[in-house]
Design an enzyme around this catalytic site. Structure first.
Site, PDB file in Angstrom:
ATOM      1  N   ARG A   1     -13.920  -8.636   0.784  1.00 57.44           N
ATOM      2  CA  ARG A   1     -12.492  -8.354   0.597  1.00 57.44           C
ATOM      3  C   ARG A   1     -11.676  -9.616   0.892  1.00 57.44           C
ATOM      4  O   ARG A   1     -10.743  -9.953   0.180  1.00 57.44           O
ATOM      5  CB  ARG A   1     -12.028  -7.216   1.537  1.00 57.44           C
ATOM      6  CG  ARG A   1     -12.649  -5.850   1.287  1.00 57.44           C
ATOM      7  CD  ARG A   1     -12.202  -5.257  -0.024  1.00 57.44           C
ATOM      8  NE  ARG A   1     -10.769  -5.205  -0.155  1.00 57.44           N
ATOM      9  CZ  ARG A   1      -9.989  -4.230   0.329  1.00 57.44           C
ATOM     10  NH1 ARG A   1     -10.529  -3.205   0.953  1.00 57.44           N
ATOM     11  NH2 ARG A   1      -8.673  -4.261   0.147  1.00 57.44           N
TER      12      ARG A   1
ATOM     13  N   HIS B   1      -7.147   1.025  -6.700  1.00 61.21           N
ATOM     14  CA  HIS B   1      -7.408   0.154  -5.536  1.00 61.21           C
ATOM     15  C   HIS B   1      -8.086  -1.124  -6.081  1.00 61.21           C
ATOM     16  O   HIS B   1      -9.263  -1.385  -5.842  1.00 61.21           O
ATOM     17  CB  HIS B   1      -8.301   0.881  -4.532  1.00 61.21           C
ATOM     18  CG  HIS B   1      -8.322   0.250  -3.174  1.00 61.21           C
ATOM     19  ND1 HIS B   1      -7.617  -0.888  -2.860  1.00 61.21           N
ATOM     20  CD2 HIS B   1      -8.975   0.605  -2.030  1.00 61.21           C
ATOM     21  CE1 HIS B   1      -7.831  -1.191  -1.590  1.00 61.21           C
ATOM     22  NE2 HIS B   1      -8.647  -0.314  -1.065  1.00 61.21           N
TER      23      HIS B   1
ATOM     24  N   GLN C   1     -10.036  -3.768  -3.874  1.00 59.93           N
ATOM     25  CA  GLN C   1     -11.363  -3.308  -3.463  1.00 59.93           C
ATOM     26  C   GLN C   1     -12.399  -3.652  -4.531  1.00 59.93           C
ATOM     27  O   GLN C   1     -13.503  -4.112  -4.235  1.00 59.93           O
ATOM     28  CB  GLN C   1     -11.327  -1.790  -3.227  1.00 59.93           C
ATOM     29  CG  GLN C   1     -12.660  -1.189  -2.848  1.00 59.93           C
ATOM     30  CD  GLN C   1     -13.145  -1.687  -1.498  1.00 59.93           C
ATOM     31  OE1 GLN C   1     -12.427  -1.599  -0.518  1.00 59.93           O
ATOM     32  NE2 GLN C   1     -14.353  -2.220  -1.441  1.00 59.93           N
TER      33      GLN C   1
ATOM     34  N   ASP D   1     -17.509   7.028  -1.842  1.00 56.76           N
ATOM     35  CA  ASP D   1     -16.286   6.937  -1.030  1.00 56.76           C
ATOM     36  C   ASP D   1     -16.093   8.295  -0.364  1.00 56.76           C
ATOM     37  O   ASP D   1     -16.773   9.271  -0.727  1.00 56.76           O
ATOM     38  CB  ASP D   1     -15.095   6.557  -1.942  1.00 56.76           C
ATOM     39  CG  ASP D   1     -13.826   6.240  -1.162  1.00 56.76           C
ATOM     40  OD1 ASP D   1     -13.879   6.112   0.083  1.00 56.76           O
ATOM     41  OD2 ASP D   1     -12.755   6.132  -1.797  1.00 56.76           O
TER      42      ASP D   1
ATOM     43  N   ARG E   1       0.882  -1.183   0.000  1.00 55.97           N
ATOM     44  CA  ARG E   1       0.000   0.000   0.000  1.00 55.97           C
ATOM     45  C   ARG E   1       0.907   1.216   0.000  1.00 55.97           C
ATOM     46  O   ARG E   1       1.703   1.396   0.924  1.00 55.97           O
ATOM     47  CB  ARG E   1      -0.921  -0.012   1.224  1.00 55.97           C
ATOM     48  CG  ARG E   1      -1.703   1.281   1.397  1.00 55.97           C
ATOM     49  CD  ARG E   1      -2.832   1.190   2.389  1.00 55.97           C
ATOM     50  NE  ARG E   1      -3.933   0.427   1.846  1.00 55.97           N
ATOM     51  CZ  ARG E   1      -5.212   0.549   2.254  1.00 55.97           C
ATOM     52  NH1 ARG E   1      -5.530   1.432   3.187  1.00 55.97           N
ATOM     53  NH2 ARG E   1      -6.160  -0.178   1.709  1.00 55.97           N
TER      54      ARG E   1
ATOM     55  N   CYS F   1     -16.688   1.701   0.130  1.00 53.64           N
ATOM     56  CA  CYS F   1     -15.503   0.867   0.381  1.00 53.64           C
ATOM     57  C   CYS F   1     -15.021   0.960   1.817  1.00 53.64           C
ATOM     58  O   CYS F   1     -14.264   0.095   2.251  1.00 53.64           O
ATOM     59  CB  CYS F   1     -14.397   1.230  -0.603  1.00 53.64           C
ATOM     60  SG  CYS F   1     -13.976   2.954  -0.586  1.00 53.64           S
TER      61      CYS F   1
HETATM   62  N1   CP Z   1     -11.417  -0.018   1.824  1.00 50.44           N
HETATM   63  C1   CP Z   1     -10.186  -0.140   2.343  1.00 50.44           C
HETATM   64  O1   CP Z   1      -9.199  -0.306   1.639  1.00 50.44           O
HETATM   65  O2   CP Z   1     -10.147  -0.088   3.705  1.00 50.44           O
HETATM   66  P1   CP Z   1      -8.811   0.049   4.550  1.00 50.44           P
HETATM   67  O3   CP Z   1      -8.199   1.395   4.205  1.00 50.44           O
HETATM   68  O4   CP Z   1      -9.254  -0.020   5.985  1.00 50.44           O
HETATM   69  O5   CP Z   1      -7.885  -1.070   4.190  1.00 50.44           O
END
Ligand code: CP
Length: 306
Positions: free
Chosen positions: A291, A129, A132, A223, A102, A263
């Site tokens: 997820r 992402h 997701q 989001d 990430r 998300c």
């Molecule tokens: N939606 C998502 O990626 O959540 P986090 O940032 O908690 O991993």
């Protein structure tokens, strides 16, 4: 799907439509218990940003596959002190079987992928992402029994989630609409790429009008208005994004059987009202659960376990 072993997942369009369909089928079979997969592999998680869902769902998914996870927090590893990615990548490559990153910059993921031979997974970047969106597509398919003939509307900031959603829907022939305020549109190159992928199989509509965007659609998605790292812009964005709030009145414009996705994490009564996220059309908890199932299928696929 064995040919995907060793492939990276830096963006949703690294997979073909058939790859994604196979992966969603596998995720569903893993969720229902129809299929079980076991392995003795090691997943590294290198997260430069906070995460609850991605971190925990990847960890639990790997544990349930019988593998193990190493949390490579940059605060306690040398990458946080400036060790170059090209060096870190080649070293981690010797220890791990797969690495999820990430990061603030998509470019960093590409560097990891260039210098490591193990699969590199985008666990969120500035551009995409994709993990997701696998869970989102799985949730939509579970709710409607199909991905055909549906229209998904995303409201709010043209961010990384929106970019991957556009590409994922384009790949699978799902009609998609994005309602964003002027100046907050999706990435131009992603739009161009999405249109090229979609061809005449799905319609991509970009608009500033939230009401027109949700008229009659089956999926309403939003989001946060200010993503991680943009917290200092939250106050200035609030009035700009207010017309794009997913509330009861806006949801009434959608198909009566429409579902609502987010998300997460959500800012209640900003981009989505408390009543809507807690309401009967909300599927956000199934979406969050998926997820784990989708990423378990992703790990199994990239590791050549299927
Ligand atoms: N939606 C998502 O990626 O959540 P986090 O940032 O908690 O991993």
């Amino acid at each position: 799907m064995k040919e995907l072993k060793g492939q990276d997942f830096l963006g949703i369009a690294n997979f073909s439509a058939n790859d994604i369909r196979d992966l969603l089928q596998l995720a569903g079979d893993l969720k229902s218990g129809k299929t079980t997969i076991t392995c003795n592999k090691i997943l590294g998680l290198l997260f430069y940003k906070a995460s609850t869902r991605t971190r925990v769902s990847f960890t639990v998914a790997m544990y349930q596959l019988g593998g193990q996870v190493i949390d490579l927090n940059p605060n306690v590893t040398q990458v946080g002190r400036g060790e170059p990615i090209c060096d870190t990548a080649r070293v981690l490559d010797r220890y791990l079987d797969v690495l999820a990153v990430r990061t603030f910059k998509q470019e960093d993921l590409e560097t990891f992928a260039k210098f490591a031979t193990i699969p590199i997974i985008n666990a969120l970047s500035d551009l995409e992402h994709p993990c997701q969106i696998l869970a989102d597509l799985m949730t939509i398919q579970e709710c409607f029994g199909t991905l055909s003939g549906l229209t998904v509307t995303y409201l709010g900031d043209g961010n990384n989630v929106a970019n991957s959603l556009l590409l994922g829907c384009a790949l699978l022939g799902i009609n998609v609409r994005f309602a964003t305020p002027p100046g907050y549109e999706l990435d131009d190159k992603i739009i161009e790429y999405g249109r090229a992928i979609a061809g005449d199989r799905s319609e991509i509509i970009l608009t500033e009008d939230p009401v027109a965007a949700v008229k009659g659609v089956q999926v309403v998605y939003t989001d946060v208005w200010a993503s991680m790292g943009q917290e200092n812009m939250a106050d200035e964005r609030m009035p700009i994004f207010q017309p794009y709030q997913v509330n009861g009145a806006l949801l009434n414009e959608a198909d009566p059987d429409a579902i609502v996705l987010h998300c997460l994490p959500a800012h209640r009564d900003e981009e989505i009202t408390d009543a809507v996220i807690e309401g009967k059309q909300s599927r956000v908890w199934d979406q969050a659960e998926n997820r784990m199932h989708a990423q378990k299928a992703l790990l199994a696929t990239l590791l050549g376990l299927v």
